[in-house]
Design a protein around this motif. Structure first.
Motif, PDB file in Angstrom:
ATOM      1  N   MET A   1      14.991 -31.267  13.485  1.00 54.30           N
ATOM      2  CA  MET A   1      14.183 -32.436  13.151  1.00 54.30           C
ATOM      3  C   MET A   1      12.913 -31.987  12.440  1.00 54.30           C
ATOM      4  SD  MET A   1      12.958 -35.517  15.705  1.00 54.30           S
ATOM      5  CE  MET A   1      14.643 -36.104  15.893  1.00 54.30           C
ATOM      6  N   LYS A   2      12.448 -32.830  11.484  1.00 52.07           N
ATOM      7  CA  LYS A   2      11.243 -32.504  10.725  1.00 52.07           C
ATOM      8  C   LYS A   2      10.075 -33.394  11.149  1.00 52.07           C
ATOM      9  CE  LYS A   2      11.325 -31.573   6.381  1.00 52.07           C
ATOM     10  NZ  LYS A   2      11.496 -31.688   4.907  1.00 52.07           N
ATOM     11  N   TYR A   3       8.885 -32.862  10.969  1.00 47.89           N
ATOM     12  CA  TYR A   3       7.641 -33.609  11.141  1.00 47.89           C
ATOM     13  C   TYR A   3       6.823 -33.353   9.891  1.00 47.89           C
ATOM     14  CZ  TYR A   3       2.877 -34.610  12.817  1.00 47.89           C
ATOM     15  OH  TYR A   3       1.593 -35.074  12.955  1.00 47.89           O
ATOM     16  N   THR A   4       6.404 -34.431   9.219  1.00 45.51           N
ATOM     17  CA  THR A   4       5.751 -34.299   7.924  1.00 45.51           C
ATOM     18  C   THR A   4       4.521 -35.190   7.849  1.00 45.51           C
ATOM     19  OG1 THR A   4       7.908 -33.872   6.879  1.00 45.51           O
ATOM     20  CG2 THR A   4       6.087 -34.486   5.421  1.00 45.51           C
ATOM     21  N   ILE A   5       3.466 -34.678   7.235  1.00 45.11           N
ATOM     22  CA  ILE A   5       2.275 -35.463   6.939  1.00 45.11           C
ATOM     23  C   ILE A   5       2.281 -35.779   5.446  1.00 45.11           C
ATOM     24  CG2 ILE A   5      -0.233 -35.588   7.030  1.00 45.11           C
ATOM     25  CD1 ILE A   5       1.073 -35.282   9.776  1.00 45.11           C
ATOM     26  N   ASP A   6       2.188 -37.050   5.096  1.00 48.58           N
ATOM     27  CA  ASP A   6       2.109 -37.441   3.688  1.00 48.58           C
ATOM     28  C   ASP A   6       0.909 -36.744   3.047  1.00 48.58           C
ATOM     29  OD1 ASP A   6       1.263 -39.127   1.329  1.00 48.58           O
ATOM     30  OD2 ASP A   6       3.075 -40.210   1.899  1.00 48.58           O
ATOM     31  N   LYS A   7       1.137 -36.098   1.914  1.00 53.34           N
ATOM     32  CA  LYS A   7       0.085 -35.295   1.279  1.00 53.34           C
ATOM     33  C   LYS A   7      -1.128 -36.126   0.878  1.00 53.34           C
ATOM     34  CE  LYS A   7       3.050 -31.560  -0.396  1.00 53.34           C
ATOM     35  NZ  LYS A   7       3.557 -30.815  -1.566  1.00 53.34           N
ATOM     36  N   SER A   8      -0.945 -37.427   0.682  1.00 53.56           N
ATOM     37  CA  SER A   8      -2.072 -38.275   0.295  1.00 53.56           C
ATOM     38  C   SER A   8      -3.141 -38.333   1.386  1.00 53.56           C
ATOM     39  CB  SER A   8      -1.597 -39.694  -0.027  1.00 53.56           C
ATOM     40  OG  SER A   8      -1.048 -40.312   1.128  1.00 53.56           O
ATOM     41  N   ILE A   9      -2.747 -38.078   2.631  1.00 55.74           N
ATOM     42  CA  ILE A   9      -3.693 -38.130   3.743  1.00 55.74           C
ATOM     43  C   ILE A   9      -4.713 -37.007   3.640  1.00 55.74           C
ATOM     44  CG2 ILE A   9      -3.876 -37.969   6.275  1.00 55.74           C
ATOM     45  CD1 ILE A   9      -1.048 -39.355   6.261  1.00 55.74           C
ATOM     46  N   PHE A  10      -4.298 -35.874   3.100  1.00 52.80           N
ATOM     47  CA  PHE A  10      -5.225 -34.749   2.950  1.00 52.80           C
ATOM     48  C   PHE A  10      -6.233 -34.985   1.816  1.00 52.80           C
ATOM     49  CE2 PHE A  10      -1.389 -32.854   4.877  1.00 52.80           C
ATOM     50  CZ  PHE A  10      -1.956 -32.466   6.080  1.00 52.80           C
ATOM     51  N   LYS A  11      -5.915 -35.929   0.925  1.00 55.32           N
ATOM     52  CA  LYS A  11      -6.880 -36.296  -0.108  1.00 55.32           C
ATOM     53  C   LYS A  11      -8.020 -37.098   0.505  1.00 55.32           C
ATOM     54  CE  LYS A  11      -3.450 -36.337  -3.834  1.00 55.32           C
ATOM     55  NZ  LYS A  11      -2.759 -37.166  -4.854  1.00 55.32           N
ATOM     56  N   LEU A  12      -7.712 -37.822   1.583  1.00 56.43           N
ATOM     57  CA  LEU A  12      -8.736 -38.594   2.281  1.00 56.43           C
ATOM     58  C   LEU A  12      -9.637 -37.688   3.115  1.00 56.43           C
ATOM     59  CD1 LEU A  12      -6.457 -41.479   3.607  1.00 56.43           C
ATOM     60  CD2 LEU A  12      -8.007 -41.593   1.656  1.00 56.43           C
TER      61      LEU A  12
END
Length: 233
Positions: A1-12
């Motif tokens: 199973m994968k767990y991923t953070i949308d990269k746009s969140i790191f722009k915030l």
């Protein structure tokens, strides 16, 4: 199973960090006197050291609120769950005793001033993501049996199209709640620094110790951040 953070969140918030612990073979139990003592001591310490006026200026709480505001969530209407919990404590309230794992996680959350969510993996069947919601996402409110549609373009923590935490760190679903029968748990912590003696580092160390020593299980730890936005477990 994968767990991923949308990269746009790191722009915030480029320094946002997600501490992940996957625990297995945990033997949960009723809350012992010693478990409750740790919870009450944490509550008393916070009550003695933090005023209601200082609550929103606590380092992590302030950052959670900033992220929520940036994504269009009003943190005054939908405060981070830890802010609501801390406010209750500072005003003189006590958290209810639920079970040993929940109560000790609450104690750690209070001690470290950090958002800490535990999710029973028996209810999680698809990859996990922190992302913005889209059409077709659904949420099962705590204590309910019927799913609700989720507003689009809202920051959520989700498994497939089933939202585990609504409005990012505001409210957890009925799905994944920790009971006495829970044995395989996904822990998600949110911090902004990860070095020795930071709140995220200390909380992860504490949870790892609990899993191994108090609950006789095993676990693996992961750090997800701007340099590594996805893991497999």
């Amino acid at each position: 199973m994968k767990y991923t953070i949308d990269k746009s969140i790191f722009k915030l918030k480029p320094n946002i960090k997600f501490g992940i612990i996957v625990g297995h073979n945990i033997i949960n139990s009723e809350t012992s006197d010693e478990d409750e003592r740790r919870l009450r001591n944490a509550e008393n310490k916070m009550r003695n050291e933090v005023s209601q006026e200082q609550l929103r200026e606590l380092h992590n709480v302030k950052n959670y609120r900033e992220v929520m505001t940036e994504t269009g969530i009003n943190p005054n209407k939908y405060p981070p769950s830890v802010e609501a919990m801390f406010k209750r404590i500072i005003k003189g309230g006590r958290l209810p005793v639920i079970n040993a794992l929940v109560d000790l996680c609450n104690a750690i959350s209070i001690e470290q001033g950090i958002s800490l969510g535990g999710h029973d993996l028996k209810d999680i069947h698809e990859d996990l993501e922190v992302r913005f919601s889209r059409k077709g996402d659904i949420f099962l409110p705590f204590g309910c049996e019927e799913y609700e549609d989720v507003q689009e373009n809202e920051l959520v923590f989700t498994s497939g199209n089933v939202v585990q935490t609504l409005k990012w760190v505001w409210r957890q679903s009925e799905l994944g709640k920790i009971t006495l029968d829970s044995s395989d748990i996904f822990f998600q912590l949110v911090g902004f620094e990860y070095e020795k003696d930071s709140s995220l580092y200390n909380a992860m160390e504490d949870i790892e110790s609990l899993i191994i020593n108090r609950f006789k299980g095993n676990c693996k730890k992961y750090l997800v951040d701007i340099h590594n936005n996805s893991i497999e477990f």
